[in-house]
Design an enzyme around this catalytic site. Structure first.
Site, mmCIF file in Angstrom:
data_model
loop_
_atom_site.group_PDB
_atom_site.id
_atom_site.type_symbol
_atom_site.label_atom_id
_atom_site.label_comp_id
_atom_site.label_asym_id
_atom_site.label_seq_id
_atom_site.Cartn_x
_atom_site.Cartn_y
_atom_site.Cartn_z
ATOM 1 N N TYR A 148 -16.305 5.537 11.215
ATOM 2 C CA TYR A 148 -17.651 4.984 11.455
ATOM 3 C C TYR A 148 -18.300 5.670 12.664
ATOM 4 C CZ TYR A 148 -21.258 1.839 13.134
ATOM 5 O OH TYR A 148 -22.432 1.338 13.620
ATOM 6 N N THR A 157 -24.297 4.288 18.005
ATOM 7 C CA THR A 157 -23.394 3.186 18.320
ATOM 8 C C THR A 157 -22.469 3.516 19.484
ATOM 9 O OG1 THR A 157 -21.477 1.981 17.458
ATOM 10 C CG2 THR A 157 -21.924 4.083 16.455
#
Ligand code: UDP
Length: 334
Positions: free
Chosen positions: A145, A121
């Site tokens: 995250y 990501t």
């Protein structure tokens, strides 16, 4: 054409995973899915794809699938994806995205699975120091995250140096849209992502869309993001697979985006244009941790793979998201 072993798609019942399953099928790759259905949907997996309900850290199950299905590569999508939740509950993210990936990578090595494609990501860059963001931009995540995904990139790098496995980590920018044929889409309830939220509002599923911040250092003051159509992203995974097979000694760490950004207002204008109506907008304050602008430098992936995006058009992304959202009205989310 390389040997046609089967690709195991983890999280294949989820948003991006289900598009990858279709992309693999469409290009003739045999595919099997493992998903624990925590956030995915059994119906999102095509009927002719072998499906295993289970956990990626269940090494006995992975060994069984590897043997039965002749697994030669893993595409690993399973994981948790909600940034604010990762701040509240970091251990969940270090478990689901890091520890369970570690176990799956170990299973890959143990079962002679030689290729690993990982959903990484742009959140691994945190608030990037440069824009567009290249793969060499410092990776300094600002939430658990992003860190949980970065740690898995590190594991893959180290494991590939020590074992007979190569990998590709694709760092996704803002994924949106749905399969142009309406075969799958973003189905999870409680969406927070802008395009999903906006098409829900357009269909009367919500009253309005909040605009989080109008004082960013961008042309119109709202946040700018690089929105990539999920089917183009899925196609990039197939190219990654084929590159890993073609050059087993080589790894790839690549941004996945179109290399251009749209502001929140431009996205909402696109939704209004596509629906020919005006959704109600509510100006709100900034959301914690949002960078002004996040745009990929995608020259590396364009050079490395014969990837030709088919849907690099904001109105198309919105139209497909909208069509899926309409269809979801008829699908029972269970
Ligand atoms: N955003 C917004 N309203 C929303 C959701 C998002 O204004 O309801 C903004 C957000 O601040 C960011 C952009 O839209 O500038 C994209 O946010 P999203 O949550 O879709 O993805 P992120 O970039 O956070 O991964």
């Amino acid at each position: 054409m390389p040997d046609r072993f089967t690709i195991l798609v983890t999280g294949g019942a989820g948003y991006i995973g289900s598009h990858a399953v279709w992309a693999l099928k469409d290009t003739g790759w045999p595919v099997a899915v493992i998903d624990n259905l925590t956030t995915g949907f059994r119906w999102a997996v095509p009927d002719d794809v072998p499906f295993y309900k289970g956990n990626v850290e269940d090494s006995t199950l992975i060994a069984k699938i590897a043997k039965k299905q002749n697994i030669g590569a893993i595409m690993h999508f399973a994981g948790s994806v909600v940034v604010p939740e990762s701040v509240e509950n970091p251990l969940k993210y270090y478990d689901n995205n890091t520890a369970k990936s570690r176990s799956l990578i170990e299973s890959a090595v143990a079962n002679g699975i030689k290729h690993f494609i990982f959903s990484s990501t742009a959140a691994t860059y945190g608030i990037p120091e440069e824009s567009p963001v290249t793969e060499d931009t410092a990776q300094v995540p600002i939430n658990p995250y992003g860190m949980s995904k970065l740690m898995t990139e590190y594991m893959l790098r180290d494991v590939s140096a020590a074992h007979d496995l190569n990998f590709c980590a694709l760092r996704y920018f803002n994924v949106a849209g749905a399969d142009p044929g309406g075969r799958t889409g973003q189905s999870t309830a409680g969406a927070t992502h802008l395009i999903k939220v906006a098409v829900e509002a357009a269909l009367g599923k919500r009253d309005s869309v909040a605009i989080f911040g109008t004082d960013y250092d961008t042309p119109d003051g709202t946040g700018v993001r690089d929105y990539i159509h999920v089917s183009d992203l899925a196609a990039a995974h197939v190219h990654a697979l084929e590159a890993l097979v073609a050059e087993p000694e080589r790894n790839h760490l690549l941004n996945c985006g179109y290399g251009r950004g749209f502001s929140v207002l431009e996205v909402l204008d696109a939704v209004d244009r596509v629906t020919n109506q005006k959704i109600s907008r509510k100006l709100e304050g900034r959301r914690a941790g949002d960078p002004d602008s996040l745009i990929s430098d995608n020259r590396a992936i364009m050079k490395r793979f014969p990837w030709q995006p088919q849907n690099a058009d904001l109105d198309k992304i919105v139209a497909h998201a909208l069509a899926w959202e309409r269809k979801l009205g008829d699908i029972r989310i269970e």
